[in-house]
Each structure stands twice: as structure tokens, then as C-alpha cells.
Scaffold this motif. Structure first.
Motif, mmCIF file in Angstrom:
data_model
loop_
_atom_site.group_PDB
_atom_site.id
_atom_site.type_symbol
_atom_site.label_atom_id
_atom_site.label_comp_id
_atom_site.label_asym_id
_atom_site.label_seq_id
_atom_site.Cartn_x
_atom_site.Cartn_y
_atom_site.Cartn_z
ATOM 1 N N VAL A 382 0.772 -1.018 -0.034
ATOM 2 C CA VAL A 382 -0.047 -0.043 0.205
ATOM 3 C C VAL A 382 0.545 0.952 0.116
ATOM 4 O O VAL A 382 0.690 2.487 0.167
ATOM 5 C CB VAL A 382 -0.830 0.547 1.472
ATOM 6 C CG1 VAL A 382 -1.436 -1.253 1.222
ATOM 7 C CG2 VAL A 382 -0.311 0.147 2.271
ATOM 8 N N ASP A 383 2.022 1.227 0.492
ATOM 9 C CA ASP A 383 3.535 2.081 -0.153
ATOM 10 C C ASP A 383 3.082 2.851 -1.599
ATOM 11 O O ASP A 383 2.765 2.159 -2.290
ATOM 12 C CB ASP A 383 4.845 1.691 0.856
ATOM 13 C CG ASP A 383 5.830 0.892 -0.304
ATOM 14 O OD1 ASP A 383 4.449 0.245 -0.899
ATOM 15 O OD2 ASP A 383 6.358 1.105 -0.618
ATOM 16 N N GLY A 384 3.242 4.024 -1.139
ATOM 17 C CA GLY A 384 3.838 5.084 -2.534
ATOM 18 C C GLY A 384 5.321 4.504 -2.904
ATOM 19 O O GLY A 384 5.507 6.473 -2.173
ATOM 20 N N HIS A 385 6.043 4.130 -3.142
ATOM 21 C CA HIS A 385 7.774 4.652 -3.044
ATOM 22 C C HIS A 385 8.019 4.357 -4.515
ATOM 23 O O HIS A 385 7.832 4.164 -5.371
ATOM 24 C CB HIS A 385 8.703 3.731 -2.038
ATOM 25 C CG HIS A 385 8.372 2.494 -2.870
ATOM 26 N ND1 HIS A 385 7.883 1.574 -2.700
ATOM 27 C CD2 HIS A 385 9.481 1.906 -3.438
ATOM 28 C CE1 HIS A 385 8.305 0.016 -2.593
ATOM 29 N NE2 HIS A 385 9.365 0.447 -3.300
ATOM 30 N N LEU A 386 9.286 5.483 -4.009
ATOM 31 C CA LEU A 386 10.324 5.287 -5.950
ATOM 32 C C LEU A 386 12.145 4.433 -5.206
ATOM 33 O O LEU A 386 12.489 4.654 -4.537
ATOM 34 C CB LEU A 386 9.744 6.387 -6.171
ATOM 35 C CG LEU A 386 9.221 7.153 -6.842
ATOM 36 C CD1 LEU A 386 9.643 8.533 -7.687
ATOM 37 C CD2 LEU A 386 8.256 6.174 -8.276
ATOM 38 N N GLN A 387 11.908 3.385 -6.382
ATOM 39 C CA GLN A 387 12.970 3.733 -5.997
ATOM 40 C C GLN A 387 14.205 3.181 -7.256
ATOM 41 O O GLN A 387 14.237 2.075 -7.874
ATOM 42 C CB GLN A 387 13.495 2.163 -5.419
ATOM 43 C CG GLN A 387 15.105 1.641 -4.574
ATOM 44 C CD GLN A 387 14.734 0.430 -3.670
ATOM 45 O OE1 GLN A 387 13.842 -0.349 -2.853
ATOM 46 N NE2 GLN A 387 16.099 0.450 -2.227
ATOM 47 N N ASP A 388 15.317 3.925 -7.355
ATOM 48 C CA ASP A 388 16.041 3.447 -8.674
ATOM 49 C C ASP A 388 17.673 3.456 -8.037
ATOM 50 O O ASP A 388 18.258 4.176 -7.600
ATOM 51 C CB ASP A 388 15.931 4.098 -9.566
ATOM 52 C CG ASP A 388 16.001 4.293 -10.786
ATOM 53 O OD1 ASP A 388 17.930 4.053 -11.056
ATOM 54 O OD2 ASP A 388 15.564 4.280 -12.112
ATOM 55 N N PRO A 389 18.581 2.223 -8.702
ATOM 56 C CA PRO A 389 19.674 2.334 -7.703
ATOM 57 C C PRO A 389 20.047 3.694 -8.563
ATOM 58 O O PRO A 389 22.009 3.422 -8.881
ATOM 59 C CB PRO A 389 20.191 0.752 -8.220
ATOM 60 C CG PRO A 389 19.461 0.308 -9.869
ATOM 61 C CD PRO A 389 17.691 0.924 -9.069
ATOM 62 N N ALA A 390 20.051 3.771 -9.924
ATOM 63 C CA ALA A 390 21.115 4.684 -10.569
ATOM 64 C C ALA A 390 19.626 5.447 -11.302
ATOM 65 O O ALA A 390 20.103 6.091 -12.674
ATOM 66 C CB ALA A 390 21.472 3.996 -12.494
ATOM 67 N N PRO A 391 19.294 6.459 -10.901
ATOM 68 C CA PRO A 391 18.387 7.585 -11.558
ATOM 69 C C PRO A 391 19.575 8.468 -11.396
ATOM 70 O O PRO A 391 21.036 9.246 -11.757
ATOM 71 C CB PRO A 391 17.536 8.047 -9.930
ATOM 72 C CG PRO A 391 19.373 8.115 -8.654
ATOM 73 C CD PRO A 391 19.806 7.426 -9.358
ATOM 74 N N THR A 392 18.432 9.309 -13.093
ATOM 75 C CA THR A 392 18.683 10.218 -14.243
ATOM 76 C C THR A 392 17.996 11.535 -13.698
ATOM 77 O O THR A 392 18.581 12.400 -14.135
ATOM 78 C CB THR A 392 19.300 10.108 -15.933
ATOM 79 O OG1 THR A 392 17.212 9.065 -16.020
ATOM 80 C CG2 THR A 392 19.712 8.231 -16.115
#
Length: 553
Positions: A382-392
């Protein structure tokens, strides 16, 4: 399961541990680490004529608190000799509604928050230590009548992790979007009107049961709702609110065993004797499971619900706390936690966490209490998260959903003009596709690996009062000879009305791009979710898509 708890308390220093990247399977290439620099785009989509300010707070890699200035540098806070010393003004003034401001972040930040305030600036303070003092939850706080909101993040060499949580409060809506090695990810904002509906529901609940739910609603001098606080921040004691429910629970489990599957530390079964719920084989660390108070239940981390961390007692306490907040322990199947009761049965008892009930009724994402992620194995988070090891890139919008080049169709509670250039990679949901670096003009990502039966969804496209007459799509294909397919533009579902169809065959390669126009076969007005569906007589991939737009001419 991990709880997406808030990274900072109202008076804590930014000292949260950095999140780590996922483990990668042997033999697979490890993705690139997150670069030190990251463009953060702050969008004012508030719709308000009042000034809007943003702040980026957190700690550097040594744990020292501070703010990110408008030039992207991290400014460490001084260590004052007196408590409640005002911090320097690190507000970032945003432009008028509909505009964006980019901050070129040049350092890692852990335990961070991105704040927005409307109408006036937030007052921050620093205590000796130093410790950042953030807006609080009582009417004596200098920010009580300020319209403020925030999201949380940690950014280090392992990844960018950002989330929107309602564990502390519900306030003005925020949405987020990232691009990077994990493609485009979007978290939609609180739907329009949801804050007012949650506030109204709590006021009605107070009228119904007399409990101080209404005191969780903060309003400005005109009566407009500024925020709704979680019961953990209640200014009025809930006292014995849970007592009658707990008496029934403790009575039930005097004769009926309660089984809790920790989903990581084993399964434990307990019964009540002498007023204590005792689980066979569980080390309770000297804190017995007696009947908790209202504050214990709402916080999931005090009294008998003290959570000792990643051990078995902590896992049992988290699941017991979740079951109490949801009032599922008296239901058929409630003796088996957390998998014995369906989510549709949560909050059905008159005595329950009505703040959490209303948050989940009106919001599509977001934790409403600590350990709101507890559920049957395989259940949707139910969470609202973003996760990226190499964001641009990372875009955060106040108000309606992320828009423009950083956005597209991921607006969720807001709407996006159908006449804007919508990047295909900014879908709200998809099935069967993937994203890749695009060599077409403008760069970014395209959507590929598209075969028959795949689809893309773009939420909240606004076609206006007059239907467009044409759609243009930027397509490429390296399909084998004789393989072709159709790109269909549908309204509101994968089986909804087809307003346009583009047929495509090999264009000379998967990065050989062509702009293909097609007249609409039927009209489209108002706001709709748009679905792109794909069909071909072959099982092979047949098309890549970079962007599309609708045209009135």
C-alpha cells in the motif's frame, strides 16, 4: 516486510541509515551506482495564486543535518548554543502555478524530506547537537497555520529511495516521478477532494462515537482544512477507546489459540492467561503482551507492542499491532494473522483506527500507520515509493500530478493535456513491455519489447471540450519481414472504445524512428484514462514507441 516509517521525527536529526540496493543474481551485471549529481525538478501545480516555497532537508553522509540550497549544494546547519535557534532561510521560491524549478543536487542526502509550503514560508529551528526541528503537531507550533506538506527520501551511492506516507498526517497532495535504470516510475497524488473527505469523515466519526477524531483536523483561520494528523499526534487522549474491544479479544484468546506467521522468523501460537498473551517459544525480551493502550496501538511501538527490531518479537508485535489497528482479531479467521482475514474486511468493527480506514478509503497509496505493509504473503503493497539504483531525474510536484517533460501520463489525481507530447515511458501501468535508452531526437527512454496482447496505460488525459482529429506517434520497428501489427488507442480500459489505430511494419530498425499520423475514427472529449493496446498475428515483438500526442488539426 519492512515498514515505510517516516525517516525523521519532528525534532530528530537526520540520521537514518542509508538504504541498500537489491542483491543481484550471480552472473548478471551489477547496475551502475547512483551518480552524485541528480537534477531535482520541483513543480508548482497547486493551482494557487499564493507564493509557493520548497525546501530540501536531510543529512550529509556523515549524518550532519542541513538543507540543499537552490544551487544544489548541501548547507550544513550550525551547532547552536541555545535550543530553538532559527535556521538560515534555505527556501526555494517556485514560480507561478504550472511552472517548474530544477535544483542540480550535487551531494548525497540521507534521511531527507522535500517540503512545500503555500502562502508563507516554513519556520525551521536547530537545537544543539545539532538537531533539525521540523514543523510539529500542536497549535503552539509556529507553523500551525501554515499550509505545508512533504515527501521523504534517501539518496546515496546505492539508490534513490523516495516515498509518500500518511503515517504522520495527510496534507496537500504531492506526486513524484523518476527516470533511470529502472525506467520511469510514478507515484500519483492524493485524489482531488480526498483531504476534505478524510477530515469530514473524522468529524462525523466523532459525532458518532464521541472519540476525539475531530481534534485530528487542523484548519486555518477561515476554516479551510490544512492537514489531518494521524492519531499518534492526537492532542486529546483517546483514553479507554479500545478497552471494550481488547476485553473481547483477550477473552477470545483465553480459549482459542492465536497464531501469528511472522513471514520471516517462524510461526508462533499464543493464548491469554492471567491477562497476558503468551506465545510459546517466543522470547518477549521482558516486555509481556498485556492489553495495550490506545497510544500503544496507534504507534505500534510502545508498551506491550514495543518493537524490538528485526527479531521474532518485533515481527510478532508488528502483526499484532496491524491486526488491532484494523480490528480483525474477532473475525472468523482472525485467529490466524496476517493471512486469515481479507483486506476487504479491515476496519469493519465500530472500534477501529478510523483515520486509517478513511485514508485507505480516499487515497490510493500511502501507509496510514506503522506496519501498514503487514498482510498475507504476496499481497499488494500500500506504500507509494520509488526506488532506482541509478536515477537520472527526479520530479516532485505539489498539487496535481507530475506534468511536462518530466511527467506525461502519470498524473494520477490530476490531468494531463492530451495535446502535450506524452513520453511513452511515462505510463501509469503496463503489461508485457520494457523501457530502453532511446537514440531518437530528444533522447530519454522508449518503450519496446512490445508484442500482441501487451498494453500501456496513461491516467487522466484531458481532451478538452472539442475532440482532436488526429493522433501522431513516434514509432520504430525492426520486425522480421511479413510481421506487422496494430497500435490501438482506447479510452478507459484495454477493451474500451478504439478512437484511433495505427498499423506498423518494419521501419528499418528498432531505433529507426518515424512520426506516423492517423485520423481519429471516433471522438474523445473530457478526461479519460488512455490505453495503448497492441495486436499482431505473430508472437514476435513488432514495435517500439517513443512518444505520442493528439492534434486538433
Amino acid at each position: 516486510m519492512l515498514s515505510r516509517r517516516t525517516f525523521l521525527t519532528a525534532t530528530a536529526t537526520a540520521s537514518a541509515a542509508a538504504l541498500t540496493a537489491p542483491a543481484w543474481l550471480p552472473g548478471l551485471a551489477t547496475p551502475a551506482a547512483a551518480a552524485v549529481s541528480l537534477p531535482i525538478t520541483l513543480q508548482n501545480n497547486s493551482g494557487s495564486a499564493a507564493p509557493v516555497y520548497a525546501y530540501i532537508s536531510g543529512a550529509d553522509t556523515t549524518g550532519w543535518p542541513g538543507f540543499v540550497a537552490s544551487d544544489g549544494t548541501f548547507q550544513r546547519l550550525p551547532n547552536p548554543s541555545a535550543t530553538l535557534t532559527p535556521t538560515p532561510d534555505y527556501s526555494i521560491a517556485l514560480g507561478a502555478t504550472g511552472t517548474s524549478t530544477t535544483v542540480p543536487l550535487s551531494e548525497y542526502v540521507i534521511g531527507g524530506r522535500v517540503w512545500f509550503s503555500t502562502g508563507q514560508k516554513i519556520q525551521f529551528f536547530v537545537n544543539p547537537g545539532p538537531g533539525l526541528v521540523q514543523p510539529g503537531f500542536t497549535s503552539s507550533d509556529p507553523n500551525w497555520l501554515t499550509d505545508w506538506t512533504f515527501c521523504e527520501f534517501t539518496y546515496n551511492s546505492a539508490n534513490l529511495y523516495a516515498n509518500i506516507s500518511y503515517v504522520d498526517l495527510v496534507a496537500s497532495p504531492i506526486s513524484m516521478q523518476t527516470t533511470g535504470s529502472s525506467g520511469t516510475q510514478t507515484v500519483s497524488p492524493l485524489p482531488a477532494g480526498a483531504l476534505a473527505s478524510i477530515a469530514s469523515g473524522l468529524i462525523s466519526q466523532h459525532a458518532s462515537d464521541g472519540a476525539p477524531w475531530d481534534t485530528l483536523v487542523a484548519t486555518d483561520s477561515s476554516g479551510a482544512v490544512l492537514r489531518v494528523m494521524a492519531p499518534t499526534h492526537a492532542t486529546t487522549d483517546f483514553g479507554g477507546y479500545w478497552t471494550s474491544y481488547l476485553d473481547q479479544v483477550w477473552s477470545r484468546f483465553t480459549t482459542t489459540p492465536l497464531t501469528i506467521d511472522t513471514q520471516s522468523q517462524g510461526t508462533f501460537t499464543g493464548t491469554v492467561s492471567g491477562g497476558v498473551l503468551t506465545f510459546s517459544g517466543l522470547n518477549d525480551d521482558g516486555v509481556a503482551f498485556t492489553q495495550p493502550s490506545a497510544a500503544d496501538i496507534f504507534s505500534c511501538n510502545s508498551g506491550p507492542l514495543y518493537n524490538s527490531g528485526g527479531d521474532a518479537r518485533g515481527a510478532v508485535a508488528a502483526r499484532l499491532g496491524a491486526a488491532l489497528n484494523r480490528s480483525t482479531l474477532l473475525l472468523a479467521g482472525g485467529e490466524n494473522q496476517p493471512g486469515g482475514v481479507a483486506a476487504s474486511q479491515y476496519y469493519g468493527n465500530a472500534i477501529t483506527n478510523h483515520y486509517a480506514r478513511l485514508v485507505h478509503q480516499y487515497a490510493t497509496i500511502g501507509y496510514a500507520f506503522p506496519y501498514d505493509d503487514v498482510g498475507p504473503t504476496g499481497s499488494a503493497p500500500v506504500d507509494g515509493h520509488l526506488q532506482d539504483p541509478a536515477p537520472t531525474s527526479w520530479t516532485i510536484a505539489l498539487g496535481s500530478g507530475v506534468t511536462g517533460s518530466g511527467g506525461g501520463g502519470g498524473g494520477g489525481g490530476g490531468s494531463v493535456s492530451a495535446y502535450s507530447t506524452i513520453q511513452a515511458s511515462t505510463y501509469s501501468a503496463q503489461s508485457g513491455t520494457g523501457t530502453e535508452a532511446c537514440s531518437d531526437a530528444g533522447g530519454g527512454l522508449d518503450v519496446g519489447w512490445i508484442s500482441s496482447g501487451d498494453w500501456l496505460q496513461y491516467k487522466g488525459l484531458d481532451f478538452g471540450n472539442t475532440s482532436p482529429v488526429q493522433v501522431l506517434a513516434r514509432l520504430a520497428s525492426g520486425a522480421a519481414a511479413g510481421v506487422s501489427g496494430a497500435v490501438q488507442f482506447r479510452l478507459d480500459s484495454t477493451t474500451g472504445p478504439v478512437v484511433a489505430e495505427i498499423d506498423i511494419a518494419n521501419t528499418g530498425g528498432w531505433q529507426s524512428w518515424e512520426t506516423v499520423p492517423m485520423n481519429l475514427g471516433s471522438s474523445a472529449t473530457g478526461v479519460h484514462d488512455l490505453f495503448l493496446t497492441f495486436g499482431t498475428g505473430s508472437t514476435s515483438d513488432f514495435v517500439n514507441i517513443h512518444w505520442f500526442t493528439f492534434s486538433a488539426t
